[in-house]
Design a protein around this motif. Sequence first.
Motif, PDB file in Angstrom:
ATOM      1  N   LYS A  66       0.804  -1.232   0.000  1.00  0.00           N
ATOM      2  CA  LYS A  66       0.000   0.000   0.000  1.00  0.00           C
ATOM      3  C   LYS A  66       0.834   1.278   0.000  1.00  0.00           C
ATOM      4  O   LYS A  66       0.375   2.332   0.446  1.00  0.00           O
ATOM      5  CB  LYS A  66      -0.995   0.031   1.186  1.00  0.00           C
ATOM      6  N   GLY A  68       2.500   2.319  -2.937  1.00  0.00           N
ATOM      7  CA  GLY A  68       2.714   2.787  -4.299  1.00  0.00           C
ATOM      8  C   GLY A  68       3.222   1.722  -5.253  1.00  0.00           C
ATOM      9  O   GLY A  68       3.756   2.041  -6.324  1.00  0.00           O
ATOM     10  N   THR A  69       3.015   0.474  -4.884  1.00  0.00           N
ATOM     11  CA  THR A  69       3.453  -0.654  -5.713  1.00  0.00           C
ATOM     12  C   THR A  69       2.875  -0.588  -7.123  1.00  0.00           C
ATOM     13  O   THR A  69       3.600  -0.723  -8.114  1.00  0.00           O
ATOM     14  CB  THR A  69       2.974  -1.984  -5.076  1.00  0.00           C
ATOM     15  N   THR A  70       1.567  -0.381  -7.189  1.00  0.00           N
ATOM     16  CA  THR A  70       0.867  -0.400  -8.471  1.00  0.00           C
ATOM     17  C   THR A  70       1.405   0.706  -9.385  1.00  0.00           C
ATOM     18  O   THR A  70       1.643   0.491 -10.580  1.00  0.00           O
ATOM     19  CB  THR A  70      -0.646  -0.183  -8.246  1.00  0.00           C
ATOM     20  N   ARG A 154       6.344   5.066   1.914  1.00  0.00           N
ATOM     21  CA  ARG A 154       5.305   6.079   2.051  1.00  0.00           C
ATOM     22  C   ARG A 154       5.125   6.408   3.522  1.00  0.00           C
ATOM     23  O   ARG A 154       5.458   5.583   4.385  1.00  0.00           O
ATOM     24  CB  ARG A 154       4.008   5.463   1.491  1.00  0.00           C
ATOM     25  N   SER A 162      -4.532   3.249   3.942  1.00  0.00           N
ATOM     26  CA  SER A 162      -4.679   2.549   2.672  1.00  0.00           C
ATOM     27  C   SER A 162      -4.834   1.043   2.892  1.00  0.00           C
ATOM     28  O   SER A 162      -5.673   0.384   2.274  1.00  0.00           O
ATOM     29  CB  SER A 162      -3.463   2.845   1.787  1.00  0.00           C
ATOM     30  N   TYR A 216       6.694   7.736  -2.086  1.00  0.00           N
ATOM     31  CA  TYR A 216       5.409   8.008  -2.730  1.00  0.00           C
ATOM     32  C   TYR A 216       5.143   9.516  -2.782  1.00  0.00           C
ATOM     33  O   TYR A 216       4.742  10.052  -3.817  1.00  0.00           O
ATOM     34  CB  TYR A 216       4.310   7.285  -1.938  1.00  0.00           C
ATOM     35  N   CYS A 255       0.346   6.739 -16.563  1.00  0.00           N
ATOM     36  CA  CYS A 255       0.346   6.049 -15.268  1.00  0.00           C
ATOM     37  C   CYS A 255      -0.298   6.870 -14.163  1.00  0.00           C
ATOM     38  O   CYS A 255      -0.269   6.469 -12.999  1.00  0.00           O
ATOM     39  CB  CYS A 255       1.774   5.692 -14.868  1.00  0.00           C
ATOM     40  N   PHE A 279      -7.027  -1.367  -5.897  1.00  0.00           N
ATOM     41  CA  PHE A 279      -5.677  -0.794  -5.980  1.00  0.00           C
ATOM     42  C   PHE A 279      -5.697   0.702  -6.302  1.00  0.00           C
ATOM     43  O   PHE A 279      -4.653   1.344  -6.339  1.00  0.00           O
ATOM     44  CB  PHE A 279      -4.842  -1.543  -7.024  1.00  0.00           C
ATOM     45  N   ARG A 281      -7.675   3.872  -4.951  1.00  0.00           N
ATOM     46  CA  ARG A 281      -8.660   4.408  -4.016  1.00  0.00           C
ATOM     47  C   ARG A 281      -8.692   5.928  -4.108  1.00  0.00           C
ATOM     48  O   ARG A 281      -9.553   6.498  -4.750  1.00  0.00           O
ATOM     49  CB  ARG A 281      -8.347   3.940  -2.581  1.00  0.00           C
ATOM     50  N   LYS A 282      -7.692   6.589  -3.526  1.00  0.00           N
ATOM     51  CA  LYS A 282      -7.706   8.048  -3.473  1.00  0.00           C
ATOM     52  C   LYS A 282      -6.440   8.651  -4.084  1.00  0.00           C
ATOM     53  O   LYS A 282      -6.487   9.723  -4.693  1.00  0.00           O
ATOM     54  CB  LYS A 282      -7.862   8.487  -2.020  1.00  0.00           C
ATOM     55  N   GLY A 283      -5.324   7.989  -3.851  1.00  0.00           N
ATOM     56  CA  GLY A 283      -4.078   8.397  -4.502  1.00  0.00           C
ATOM     57  C   GLY A 283      -3.538   9.745  -4.082  1.00  0.00           C
ATOM     58  O   GLY A 283      -3.006  10.480  -4.907  1.00  0.00           O
TER      59      GLY A 283
HETATM   60  P1  A3P Z   1      -4.736   5.079  -1.211  1.00  0.00           P
HETATM   61  O1  A3P Z   1      -5.424   3.910  -0.607  1.00  0.00           O
HETATM   62  O2  A3P Z   1      -4.199   6.003  -0.165  1.00  0.00           O
HETATM   63  O3  A3P Z   1      -5.549   5.787  -2.228  1.00  0.00           O
HETATM   64  P2  A3P Z   1      -0.165  -0.345  -3.618  1.00  0.00           P
HETATM   65  O4  A3P Z   1      -0.154  -0.130  -5.083  1.00  0.00           O
HETATM   66  O5  A3P Z   1       1.190  -0.506  -3.004  1.00  0.00           O
HETATM   67  O6  A3P Z   1      -1.126  -1.409  -3.232  1.00  0.00           O
HETATM   68  O7  A3P Z   1      -0.668   1.030  -2.972  1.00  0.00           O
HETATM   69  C1  A3P Z   1      -1.976   1.451  -3.199  1.00  0.00           C
HETATM   70  C2  A3P Z   1      -2.045   2.951  -2.969  1.00  0.00           C
HETATM   71  O8  A3P Z   1      -1.478   3.616  -4.112  1.00  0.00           O
HETATM   72  C3  A3P Z   1      -3.466   3.411  -2.868  1.00  0.00           C
HETATM   73  O9  A3P Z   1      -3.431   4.537  -1.983  1.00  0.00           O
HETATM   74  C4  A3P Z   1      -3.774   3.784  -4.297  1.00  0.00           C
HETATM   75  O10 A3P Z   1      -4.863   4.648  -4.462  1.00  0.00           O
HETATM   76  C5  A3P Z   1      -2.474   4.418  -4.716  1.00  0.00           C
HETATM   77  N1  A3P Z   1      -2.262   4.409  -6.173  1.00  0.00           N
HETATM   78  C6  A3P Z   1      -2.533   3.415  -7.044  1.00  0.00           C
HETATM   79  N2  A3P Z   1      -2.215   3.767  -8.294  1.00  0.00           N
HETATM   80  C7  A3P Z   1      -1.730   5.024  -8.218  1.00  0.00           C
HETATM   81  C8  A3P Z   1      -1.244   5.942  -9.209  1.00  0.00           C
HETATM   82  N3  A3P Z   1      -1.214   5.626 -10.491  1.00  0.00           N
HETATM   83  N4  A3P Z   1      -0.814   7.143  -8.781  1.00  0.00           N
HETATM   84  C9  A3P Z   1      -0.849   7.482  -7.476  1.00  0.00           C
HETATM   85  N5  A3P Z   1      -1.305   6.656  -6.505  1.00  0.00           N
HETATM   86  C10 A3P Z   1      -1.734   5.440  -6.865  1.00  0.00           C
END
Ligand code: A3P
Length: 315
Positions: A66, A68-70, A154, A162, A216, A255, A279, A281-283
């Motif tokens: 959680k 910023g992996t994605t 983060r 998150s 992040y 991205c 994955f 949510r709010k970012g």
């Molecule tokens: P929030 O729950 O605070 O919104 P992971 O990818 O490690 O599982 O982390 C998920 C977090 O990264 C979530 O945070 C998600 O919304 C945010 N996230 C996913 N894609 C993103 C992107 N392209 N840019 C910024 N934040 C992103």
Amino acid sequence: GTVPKRPAKEEFGDLVGALPRKQQDGLELRLYQGFWLPEYWVAGTVVFQRRFSPRRDDVILASYPKCGTTWLKALAFATMTRDAYPEPAQHPLLRLNPHDCIPFLDEIFADGQEAKLENLPSPRLMNTHLPYTLLPESVTGADVAGCKVAYICRDPKDMVVSLWHFLQRRQPGLSFVELFEHVCDGDVLVGPTWDHVLSYWHASLARPDRVLFLRYEDLLQDTSKHVRRLAQFMGRPFSAAEVSAGAVEGIVELCSFEKMKGLEVNKKGSSGAYPRDAFFRKGVAGDWVNHMTQDMAARLDEIVREKFRGTGLEA
Ligand code: A3P
């Protein structure tokens, strides 16, 4: 012919069974080499540690869950493969979730699917949630050539928020306060959180050419700057011509949170055990204010500040 390998769960069943265990936040955790891993990862982690053979040009994306992996997966994938996909409208990230573009090592090994890694074309991109100290020696050893690791961390307060939202997707009614307590106590998914971060921080100081440390919040502030750093680190720097043609901005755009969240592919189906929309949510940075009291925030900040003291890493 070769003798079929015993499944890791069977081969290392005794080892796993002897480890300290906790059941909380809807997860079965085992304490392995100082970290609370999901029980179903442990046997695979042992196989990863003992049998993973890296290639010189491998890049492993590492993160605490959680954090910023994605996003990192999307940015690294788009950067690494940019020559193969010059046509923005045809980009694979428009039809595939980032998790479906880059294999998640912890699950690959947990599922005994490691043969899949051999079939990947070079340069391989893979990701893990393991701390640096649990990575195979074939990756971290002093004499190892190549195989780089890019880490993202983060603010732990935003991480807890998150994580709570994420785990809730499978554990409705999960208590935020309890999860917060577990984070503070260190017995949370791949925790202690600060030990995870510090493992990569120390490695990045010792071997900056091999371990890149990203935050992040920094990415949110200036994504293109860090995409250029990432590209440079991965051995694929953007040329002046690419920069002036807008290649970096194109990747940042593709991205971006809004773009990715809005894609059909990311609104339906699942990647691994979670629905894809979980994955995105709010970012943002700072959403913790909506979920914890000032006292809770101060407490977690103080724990982290204490753990980071003297390391050069700021909480
Ligand atoms: P929030 O729950 O605070 O919104 P992971 O990818 O490690 O599982 O982390 C998920 C977090 O990264 C979530 O945070 C998600 O919304 C945010 N996230 C996913 N894609 C993103 C992107 N392209 N840019 C910024 N934040 C992103």
